[in-house]
Scaffold this active site. Sequence first.
Site, PDB file in Angstrom:
ATOM      1  N   TYR A 188       0.861  -1.179   0.000  1.00 20.93           N
ATOM      2  CA  TYR A 188       0.000   0.000   0.000  1.00 20.93           C
ATOM      3  C   TYR A 188       0.896   1.227   0.000  1.00 20.93           C
ATOM      4  O   TYR A 188       2.084   1.130  -0.320  1.00 20.93           O
ATOM      5  CB  TYR A 188      -0.906  -0.128   1.253  1.00 20.93           C
ATOM      6  CG  TYR A 188      -2.087   0.787   1.295  1.00 20.93           C
ATOM      7  CD1 TYR A 188      -3.048   0.777   0.293  1.00 20.93           C
ATOM      8  CD2 TYR A 188      -2.271   1.668   2.368  1.00 20.93           C
ATOM      9  CE1 TYR A 188      -4.150   1.619   0.353  1.00 20.93           C
ATOM     10  CE2 TYR A 188      -3.374   2.502   2.436  1.00 20.93           C
ATOM     11  CZ  TYR A 188      -4.304   2.482   1.424  1.00 20.93           C
ATOM     12  OH  TYR A 188      -5.389   3.310   1.490  1.00 20.93           O
ATOM     13  N   ARG A 241      -5.667  10.569 -11.166  1.00 15.17           N
ATOM     14  CA  ARG A 241      -5.052  11.229  -9.993  1.00 15.17           C
ATOM     15  C   ARG A 241      -4.654  10.129  -9.017  1.00 15.17           C
ATOM     16  O   ARG A 241      -5.334   9.863  -8.043  1.00 15.17           O
ATOM     17  CB  ARG A 241      -6.048  12.210  -9.373  1.00 15.17           C
ATOM     18  CG  ARG A 241      -5.444  13.230  -8.456  1.00 15.17           C
ATOM     19  CD  ARG A 241      -5.291  12.745  -7.017  1.00 15.17           C
ATOM     20  NE  ARG A 241      -6.548  12.397  -6.390  1.00 15.17           N
ATOM     21  CZ  ARG A 241      -6.661  11.388  -5.504  1.00 15.17           C
ATOM     22  NH1 ARG A 241      -5.623  10.646  -5.164  1.00 15.17           N
ATOM     23  NH2 ARG A 241      -7.832  11.112  -4.975  1.00 15.17           N
ATOM     24  N   LYS A 259      -5.809  -1.823  -2.970  1.00 20.83           N
ATOM     25  CA  LYS A 259      -6.976  -1.563  -2.106  1.00 20.83           C
ATOM     26  C   LYS A 259      -7.743  -2.856  -1.867  1.00 20.83           C
ATOM     27  O   LYS A 259      -8.222  -3.112  -0.759  1.00 20.83           O
ATOM     28  CB  LYS A 259      -7.899  -0.534  -2.762  1.00 20.83           C
ATOM     29  CG  LYS A 259      -7.290   0.856  -2.875  1.00 20.83           C
ATOM     30  CD  LYS A 259      -7.616   1.730  -1.676  1.00 20.83           C
ATOM     31  CE  LYS A 259      -6.895   3.065  -1.773  1.00 20.83           C
ATOM     32  NZ  LYS A 259      -7.041   3.889  -0.572  1.00 20.83           N
ATOM     33  N   ASP A 332      -9.210   7.342  -6.826  1.00 18.77           N
ATOM     34  CA  ASP A 332      -8.202   8.157  -7.502  1.00 18.77           C
ATOM     35  C   ASP A 332      -8.619   8.645  -8.895  1.00 18.77           C
ATOM     36  O   ASP A 332      -7.815   8.642  -9.847  1.00 18.77           O
ATOM     37  CB  ASP A 332      -6.849   7.416  -7.526  1.00 18.77           C
ATOM     38  CG  ASP A 332      -6.270   7.272  -6.114  1.00 18.77           C
ATOM     39  OD1 ASP A 332      -6.953   7.653  -5.139  1.00 18.77           O
ATOM     40  OD2 ASP A 332      -5.132   6.775  -5.976  1.00 18.77           O
ATOM     41  N   ASP A 354     -13.778   6.505  -2.127  1.00 21.62           N
ATOM     42  CA  ASP A 354     -12.849   6.375  -1.007  1.00 21.62           C
ATOM     43  C   ASP A 354     -12.144   7.690  -0.696  1.00 21.62           C
ATOM     44  O   ASP A 354     -11.902   8.023   0.459  1.00 21.62           O
ATOM     45  CB  ASP A 354     -11.827   5.301  -1.398  1.00 21.62           C
ATOM     46  CG  ASP A 354     -10.974   4.859  -0.240  1.00 21.62           C
ATOM     47  OD1 ASP A 354     -11.476   4.880   0.897  1.00 21.62           O
ATOM     48  OD2 ASP A 354      -9.824   4.461  -0.483  1.00 21.62           O
ATOM     49  N   ASP A 355     -11.803   8.429  -1.733  1.00 23.02           N
ATOM     50  CA  ASP A 355     -11.029   9.659  -1.536  1.00 23.02           C
ATOM     51  C   ASP A 355     -11.888  10.769  -0.941  1.00 23.02           C
ATOM     52  O   ASP A 355     -11.403  11.591  -0.175  1.00 23.02           O
ATOM     53  CB  ASP A 355     -10.417  10.112  -2.869  1.00 23.02           C
ATOM     54  CG  ASP A 355      -9.567   9.011  -3.454  1.00 23.02           C
ATOM     55  OD1 ASP A 355      -8.588   8.619  -2.813  1.00 23.02           O
ATOM     56  OD2 ASP A 355      -9.927   8.490  -4.535  1.00 23.02           O
TER      57      ASP A 355
END
Length: 640
Positions: A188, A241, A259, A332, A354-355
């Site tokens: 990770y 990103r 992930k 991302d 998630d972000d």
Amino acid sequence: MFSLNGTSFTNNSLSGVSRCLNQSSRRVSAPMVVVAAVNSNGKPGDGSVSVLVENALTESAAPVEMEVKSTVTGGVQDVYGEDSATEDQSITPWTLSVASGFSLLRNPHYNKGLAFSERERDTHYLRGLLPPVVISHDLQVKKMMNSIRKYDVPLQRYMAMMDLQEMNERLFYKLLIDNVEELLPIVYTPTVGEACQKYGSIFRRPQGLFISLKEKGKIHEVLKNWPEKKIQVIVVTDGERILGLGDLGCQGMGIPVGKLSLYAALGGIRPSACLPVTIDVGTNNENLLNDEFYIGLRQRRATGQEYSELLDEFMYAVKQNYGEKVLIQFEDFANHNAFDLLAKYGTSHLVFNDDIQGTASVVLAGLMAALNLVGGSLSEHTFLFLGAGEAGTGIAELIALEMSKQTGIPLEETRKKIWMVDSKGLIVKSRMEMLQHFKRPWAHDHEPVQELVNAVKSIKPTVLIGSSGAGRTFTKEVVQAMATFNEKPIIFALSNPTSQSECTAEEAYSWSEGRAIFASGSPFAPVEYNGKVYASGQANNAYIFPGFGLGLIISGAIRVHDDMLLVASEALAEQVSQENFEKGLIYPPFSNIRKISAHIAAKVAAKAYELGLATRLPQPKDLVAYAESCMYSPAYRSYR
Ligand SMILES: O=C([O-])CC(=O)C(=O)O
Ligand SMILES: [Mg+2]
């Protein structure tokens, strides 16, 4: 032809398997997967085959064994049943996998390497294919850790871990679970970031599903190429990103793969129910476009209608293939797509960003815990963010929501306690016209301010949060300013990987004379300052998404709701012990993560039931125990 419990069926007509096994399933309470190991060397012949029956949701419930008489008519290696029409529609379809001998050793799901017992070596045609020694799972872990520790370079350790995942899945997961604090920085952040940057050069075997513009119009069929049919969690990126590293195009695949490894290891989701996906619409990264080893489409990014049509087709195909309870985690994406995708699909699919949401939940948990150290309630604090993208505005909104719930003050008012600085300076009302829609709620009355340090001096926040993806932006002057008007300044440097962190742990502690309460997105080793050791927490969404996803799955949730994020934060904050607080920690250690995930899952599931969003009925009485019982365990199964 196989015969099972008196019912005969052929490899091509597996509905018989479903029917027959569903009858058997009434003897056990959980949905099941069948793993059969038979002679698949192509020779027809009778054979007695053992079938291992287990909980398909988790591969964890105590296996129920059934004897099967089979006649192998061909060299079938893996066959999969169709969805079965069961009384309980939530029951997973049957899967029948057949592997033995050489193919068993080459199948990462079933391979045990040197841990195959003498008897298994006899019954599964493994004699001679392995050296004579038989070793335990624990010894295999010890041996692998020894060999991984011999690599000095983190990327080499990452590659060794990926090779292991492709070779022996249960050893990979046992290694990761048993050594989570040591191996998390490898599979990770930060190492996964470097792996994505170099993905083309280190590429050996494909992992996950690549869906590029070339597959437009065929995504439904592409999903069918994936060997697993019962998918519960998808992590998807378009690579625009990746962490704070920018556009890495198709090479972003390392992120969904990483992930999902955490979904299995930390959250106990069955690995075969996890699907990593990279959507490749090109890249605007010139270095990659000119890199002869680049693995993606060599074109600039498709945008507008072309982009949204591909995403639409993907989202539609996912629901068609896996039903409405599959969790799709967006990861991302760039700001300009992330908010819109979440809003667009949030009402029709089980989606989670998630972000935006995972990071928000983990930071809110850290703040709730930090109040134990600094005092006051959330609404008595003032927040300043550097970075007004997905993470920044997602966190800000969740904090404002929690403040509003706690005080009854309207959201529009609680938002006023939160300020943001972006690349153009403090977000203020006079900039409103020019602001992207997700920044507008944070434009308050104030004169324009350009520099972060001046914004800090003027706003005097008690909490400073970095989420800009730009490293080394919390300068000495910024941290010192925080320390002048706060006895214990709360400073979060969230950007990943370590190179993009707004400041290091050492900087935060030394510039604040040891008074900062510091957490970062990527891990930092403990720091010694003035003879005292300071350990900092990792405010990373890895604390949240595995347990959050587990909660959605065990309740059969069909939508994500903000209230679920709030209870996930509470659940995580509750796991910080007095002992942790005494060390200045506002997050519990990762070594307890499976227990933490079960607690998060239980709270999320309870909220899903309360909101009427859960479909798995009846609601289990003890949700923590139920979540724990559903978690995947990497213990080897015995093939008898
Ligand atoms: O992957 C991580 O470590 C956290 C995260 O989601 C990001 O930085 O985008
Ligand atoms: Mg992310």
